[in-house]
Design a protein around this motif. Structure first.
Motif, mmCIF file in Angstrom:
data_model
loop_
_atom_site.group_PDB
_atom_site.id
_atom_site.type_symbol
_atom_site.label_atom_id
_atom_site.label_comp_id
_atom_site.label_asym_id
_atom_site.label_seq_id
_atom_site.Cartn_x
_atom_site.Cartn_y
_atom_site.Cartn_z
ATOM 1 N N MET A 188 0.802 -1.017 -0.273
ATOM 2 C CA MET A 188 0.252 0.275 -0.109
ATOM 3 C C MET A 188 0.748 1.301 0.066
ATOM 4 O O MET A 188 1.090 1.937 -0.453
ATOM 5 C CB MET A 188 -0.826 0.176 1.196
ATOM 6 N N LEU A 189 2.116 0.971 0.960
ATOM 7 C CA LEU A 189 3.027 2.365 0.995
ATOM 8 C C LEU A 189 3.474 2.495 -0.450
ATOM 9 O O LEU A 189 4.143 3.379 -0.857
ATOM 10 C CB LEU A 189 3.566 2.328 2.000
ATOM 11 N N ALA A 190 4.088 1.414 -0.845
ATOM 12 C CA ALA A 190 4.532 1.594 -2.850
ATOM 13 C C ALA A 190 3.561 0.943 -3.458
ATOM 14 O O ALA A 190 3.327 -0.281 -2.847
ATOM 15 C CB ALA A 190 5.452 0.063 -2.475
ATOM 16 N N PRO A 191 2.910 2.102 -4.048
ATOM 17 C CA PRO A 191 2.281 1.535 -4.660
ATOM 18 C C PRO A 191 2.394 0.757 -5.893
ATOM 19 O O PRO A 191 4.010 0.627 -6.175
ATOM 20 C CB PRO A 191 1.772 2.589 -5.358
ATOM 21 N N ALA A 192 1.786 -0.035 -6.568
ATOM 22 C CA ALA A 192 2.193 -0.943 -8.292
ATOM 23 C C ALA A 192 3.016 -0.130 -8.439
ATOM 24 O O ALA A 192 4.129 -1.024 -8.970
ATOM 25 C CB ALA A 192 1.092 -1.300 -8.275
ATOM 26 N N GLN A 193 3.032 0.742 -9.515
ATOM 27 C CA GLN A 193 4.071 1.508 -9.753
ATOM 28 C C GLN A 193 5.272 1.925 -9.584
ATOM 29 O O GLN A 193 6.444 1.940 -10.130
ATOM 30 C CB GLN A 193 3.451 2.979 -10.999
ATOM 31 N N ALA A 194 5.669 2.215 -8.175
ATOM 32 C CA ALA A 194 6.732 2.136 -7.161
ATOM 33 C C ALA A 194 7.228 1.214 -6.792
ATOM 34 O O ALA A 194 8.173 0.932 -6.716
ATOM 35 C CB ALA A 194 6.060 2.692 -6.445
ATOM 36 N N LEU A 195 6.529 -0.356 -6.222
ATOM 37 C CA LEU A 195 7.119 -1.588 -5.717
ATOM 38 C C LEU A 195 8.607 -1.485 -7.093
ATOM 39 O O LEU A 195 8.204 -1.720 -7.580
ATOM 40 C CB LEU A 195 6.176 -2.689 -6.386
ATOM 41 N N THR A 196 9.995 -1.987 -5.994
ATOM 42 C CA THR A 196 10.629 -2.426 -6.130
ATOM 43 C C THR A 196 11.325 -3.315 -5.760
ATOM 44 O O THR A 196 10.396 -4.847 -5.209
ATOM 45 C CB THR A 196 11.970 -0.958 -5.954
ATOM 46 N N VAL A 197 12.083 -4.049 -6.847
ATOM 47 C CA VAL A 197 12.947 -5.085 -6.482
ATOM 48 C C VAL A 197 13.624 -5.567 -5.229
ATOM 49 O O VAL A 197 13.144 -6.188 -4.243
ATOM 50 C CB VAL A 197 13.516 -5.893 -7.646
ATOM 51 N N GLU A 198 14.102 -4.346 -5.009
ATOM 52 C CA GLU A 198 14.844 -4.443 -3.636
ATOM 53 C C GLU A 198 13.342 -4.464 -2.549
ATOM 54 O O GLU A 198 14.290 -5.209 -1.693
ATOM 55 C CB GLU A 198 15.761 -2.642 -3.600
ATOM 56 N N GLU A 199 12.497 -3.573 -2.757
ATOM 57 C CA GLU A 199 11.862 -3.479 -1.417
ATOM 58 C C GLU A 199 10.607 -5.579 -1.499
ATOM 59 O O GLU A 199 10.682 -5.834 -0.596
ATOM 60 C CB GLU A 199 10.080 -3.037 -2.001
ATOM 61 N N ILE A 200 10.593 -6.121 -2.829
ATOM 62 C CA ILE A 200 10.169 -6.873 -2.349
ATOM 63 C C ILE A 200 10.983 -8.551 -2.455
ATOM 64 O O ILE A 200 11.007 -8.691 -0.929
ATOM 65 C CB ILE A 200 9.659 -7.758 -3.856
ATOM 66 N N GLY A 201 12.599 -7.652 -2.323
ATOM 67 C CA GLY A 201 13.963 -8.865 -1.988
ATOM 68 C C GLY A 201 13.700 -8.187 -0.262
ATOM 69 O O GLY A 201 14.021 -9.115 0.782
#
Length: 334
Positions: free
Chosen positions: A14-27
């Motif tokens: 939510m804080l990172a919208p779909a367009q802003a989600l990054t590999v680093e955030e996921i990882g």
């Protein structure tokens, strides 16, 4: 526990919208949950990525990077997210997840990813003829470990299942399984675009492709999956081929067509946006095709943020910037 999960999920999705989600955030998020033993949250996160079809800028599936992170380890190198967890510790953590959640599909896919990555890491980058039989034996053992975990998965609701099946079939030299799993995955999840670039790579003649098969496959994308999905798939294949042989050879040898490339990236930008790397690839293909206006549009997005993966070196980039900004005849392409 439920409240902690909701807070984590809110932070990641939510804080990172779909367009802003990054590999680093996921990882970073996935490895943190794994190290802290928050296995329920990992399972729920995988389910949310599937349910929401969560994407990064340019269309990569969050699920693809989620499993790449969970399967990767410090010694395996950086293919996306740079894991900080050593191999032995990652194995231990994944097996603990399996012990605590024996019904989990996500942990079995993560373990299959882990053993697949470990197999390719064991094989190394040498030519096949230079690899001793002892290494091949270790490689095949690891691939079979990955297959054992996938064989335990009865559900077909996770699109990454088929991606892993194809990668394992590649390692075990099973073209029939490659073909069958590609067709099953494409039919069930036509916009899991990682299938299309993966297949393009495998249809090179040095792998499993017959003469003309790769070229025929590229043309088929206009029909299967067809529409905008087919155009976006075409852009994924464009990058995959460009990595192996550069833009000029990809057009000449694979038969990539500039109008389809241009339309593919336009469809991708409209749906998901594009990253700097994508604009660089599009600019390279535009100058290769001699389309100065399209190259100028891409260059306006790039600025000075050229990438070596696309251009090779700054001298090459600067040469083509001069051509884009002038009315001079087209120079030679490397």
């Amino acid at each position: 526990m439920i409240m902690r999960f909701l807070v984590t999920l809110f932070a990641l999705l939510m804080l990172a919208p779909a367009q802003a989600l990054t590999v680093e955030e996921i990882g970073g998020g996935a490895e943190r949950l794994l190290k802290e033993g928050r296995f329920d949250e990992l399972d729920r996160l995988a389910s949310e990525y599937i349910r929401q079809d969560t994407r990064l800028v340019a269309g990569n599936s969050a699920l693809y990077h989620f499993y790449d992170t969970l399967g990767g380890f410090k010694e395996s190198g950086n293919f996306g997210f740079a894991s900080t967890i050593p191999r032995a510790r990652k194995d231990e953590l994944l097996m603990r997840w399996l012990e605590k959640k024996p019904e989990s599909v996500a942990v079995r896919l993560a373990l299959a990813e882990f053993w697949t990555i470990d197999a390719w890491n064991t094989r190394g980058e040498k030519a096949a003829s230079d690899i001793p039989e002892s290494v091949w034996k270790a490689f095949r053992w690891r691939m079979n470990q990955a297959r054992l975990f996938l064989d335990q998965v009865k559900s077909r609701d996770d699109p990454h299942f088929y991606y892993l099946q194809i990668d394992i079939a590649k390692g075990l030299d099973d073209k029939a399984a490659i073909d069958a799993n590609f067709e099953a995955g494409r039919k069930r999840f036509p916009n899991y675009f990682h299938y299309y670039s993966q297949r393009a790579s495998l249809l090179q003649e040095k792998w499993f492709g017959d003469p003309g098969e790769l070229q025929s496959y590229v043309r088929s994308l206009a029909v299967k999956p067809g529409g905008d999905d087919g155009l976006i798939a075409y852009s994924y294949v464009t990058w995959e081929m460009m990595k192996y042989m550069g833009g000029k050879r990809a057009m000449q040898e694979v038969g990539l067509q500039w109008p389809a490339i241009k339309a593919g990236y336009a469809a991708r930008e409209k749906r998901y946006g594009l990253r700097n790397r994508d604009w660089n690839v599009l600019c390279v293909m535009a100058v290769t095709a001699g389309d100065r206006p399209a190259a100028k549009t891409a260059l306006a997005q790039i600025g000075t943020n050229w990438t070596s993966a696309a251009w090779g070196n700054q001298k090459e980039f600067n040469k083509w910037v001069d051509w884009i900004q002038s009315g001079d005849p087209q120079p030679s392409k490397q």
